[in-house]
Enzyme design. Sequence first.
Site, mmCIF file in Angstrom:
data_model
loop_
_atom_site.group_PDB
_atom_site.id
_atom_site.type_symbol
_atom_site.label_atom_id
_atom_site.label_comp_id
_atom_site.label_asym_id
_atom_site.label_seq_id
_atom_site.Cartn_x
_atom_site.Cartn_y
_atom_site.Cartn_z
ATOM 1 N N HIS A 210 39.921 27.449 18.510
ATOM 2 C CA HIS A 210 40.734 26.487 17.761
ATOM 3 C C HIS A 210 41.160 25.264 18.554
ATOM 4 C CE1 HIS A 210 44.175 28.284 19.835
ATOM 5 N NE2 HIS A 210 44.858 27.230 19.483
HETATM 6 C C1 UD1 Z 1 48.921 24.492 17.594
HETATM 7 C C2 UD1 Z 1 49.429 24.228 19.012
HETATM 8 C C3 UD1 Z 1 48.701 25.136 19.982
HETATM 9 C C4 UD1 Z 1 48.733 26.599 19.552
HETATM 10 C C5 UD1 Z 1 48.257 26.708 18.111
HETATM 11 C C6 UD1 Z 1 48.369 28.131 17.615
HETATM 12 C C7 UD1 Z 1 50.109 21.873 19.351
HETATM 13 C C8 UD1 Z 1 49.757 20.574 19.991
HETATM 14 N N1 UD1 Z 1 49.179 22.841 19.431
HETATM 15 O O1 UD1 Z 1 47.553 24.118 17.570
HETATM 16 O O2 UD1 Z 1 49.322 25.036 21.254
HETATM 17 O O3 UD1 Z 1 47.889 27.352 20.391
HETATM 18 O O4 UD1 Z 1 49.060 25.862 17.295
HETATM 19 O O5 UD1 Z 1 47.590 28.331 16.470
HETATM 20 O O6 UD1 Z 1 51.180 21.983 18.807
HETATM 21 N N2 UD1 Z 1 46.113 23.396 9.645
HETATM 22 C C9 UD1 Z 1 46.080 23.894 8.365
HETATM 23 N N3 UD1 Z 1 47.045 24.766 7.999
HETATM 24 C C10 UD1 Z 1 48.031 25.177 8.815
HETATM 25 C C11 UD1 Z 1 48.074 24.654 10.109
HETATM 26 C C12 UD1 Z 1 47.102 23.769 10.518
HETATM 27 O O7 UD1 Z 1 45.219 23.555 7.574
HETATM 28 O O8 UD1 Z 1 48.877 26.000 8.403
HETATM 29 C C13 UD1 Z 1 45.040 22.496 10.091
HETATM 30 C C14 UD1 Z 1 45.318 21.025 9.870
HETATM 31 O O9 UD1 Z 1 44.144 20.392 9.575
HETATM 32 C C15 UD1 Z 1 45.795 20.581 11.250
HETATM 33 C C16 UD1 Z 1 44.966 21.448 12.180
HETATM 34 O O10 UD1 Z 1 44.818 22.686 11.479
HETATM 35 O O11 UD1 Z 1 45.622 19.224 11.454
HETATM 36 C C17 UD1 Z 1 45.583 21.695 13.518
HETATM 37 O O12 UD1 Z 1 46.897 22.244 13.381
HETATM 38 P P1 UD1 Z 1 48.041 21.896 14.459
HETATM 39 O O13 UD1 Z 1 49.266 22.604 14.125
HETATM 40 O O14 UD1 Z 1 48.112 20.415 14.648
HETATM 41 O O15 UD1 Z 1 47.452 22.430 15.815
HETATM 42 P P2 UD1 Z 1 46.819 23.834 16.190
HETATM 43 O O16 UD1 Z 1 45.393 23.602 16.520
HETATM 44 O O17 UD1 Z 1 47.119 24.897 15.195
#
Ligand code: UD1
Length: 362
Positions: A210
Amino acid sequence: MSNTKRKVMTILGARPQFIKASAVSPFLRKEGLKEVIVHTGQHYDYEMSEIFFKGLNLPKPKYNLGIGSHLHGKQTGLMLDGLEKVMLEEKPDLVIVYGDTNSTLAGAMAAVKLNIPIAHIEGGLRSYDKSMPEEVNRVLVDHIADMHFVPTKSSIINLEKEGIIKNVWNYGDVMYDVFKKNLSLFESMKEKIIKKYQVNYKEFIFVTVHRAENTNNLQRWNNILKALINISQTGIPIIWPVHPRTKMLFKDKKIERIRTVTPLPYLETQILTKAAKVVITDSGGLQKEAAFHGTPCLILRDRTEWCELTQNRYAFLVDDNYRKICELSFRAKLQNNEKIGKIFGEGKSSSKIVERIKKFFK
Ligand code: UD1
């Protein structure tokens, strides 16, 4: 003021933070502290958020800011604005933040601007790679936190190098507490979960990917995928819970023999980690959990903050290297992980953290 009247605000937002809070929250309550949980809404899908609150008996947040996904600056800014309002309303005596996500940074920033003391749980980790958003978050939070609860010896040294020597405590890793707390459940549910996924014990590979450095870099992504396809062609099943960010890369494309599934709850993840022959991941949490279970882990990065894992050969850095991923996944053997408790604490870090917080109030 007596401890019973002290109010602690816990800031949560992303999956690993729900897991960590499930270890600490019960002790805050048991010790007579008032806990207000605020969810920033960074993770919002049912499988990324609510399922963890249910599965880990974590109390429902009093506030959910519903911030959702944005570019990092905007996401952190919106959180900061929302958290400041909630902190002004609730006037907590202490703010607890976990780990290194954007929610951690926003929580700590909102608190420091209002002169509210900050306890950082899982402080002191470093990758020394500023291109990683989590590294920036953890460095900044460590420099404004008042209490540093670090999970490993190397984290103390990391903080020392940056001049952070006061109020640093190594009580071990709260994720190890959660693991220890649920050991009997893993055992009793093992057969059921293995049956559900139609695999044999130690005869499949468990994969998660991820991190932005892998999902946003097409060359790295293609290298990793090519290696996994090669491994699957030998006949060994691969189970891969797909993070929403990674899902976009599959574009509904099915890969023969690789079983992609939706993000899994804590219990299923743990049992599959325990039952797998090898775990291949870029997650910080999962690389540790693999070691807790004695399952070898290949890390899809060129470095890890959890250096104790590679030093003790519980985990191996394979980066996006096709040859290393393939070779090590075939050679991986069950790990002798006797030393794991020495490295990550004895599963009692949460109660020690809460005791220390109570002393801080006195
Ligand atoms: C975040 C944390 C990371 C942690 C991870 C756990 C930061 C910078 N990173 O990364 O340290 O290891 O969480 O999983 O805070 N999205 C969805 N649904 C959700 C959540 C996310 O569709 O419920 C998608 C969106 O397109 C989003 C992308 O996933 O832009 C990334 O989500 P984000 O929370 O920005 O970062 P993670 O990669 O989950």
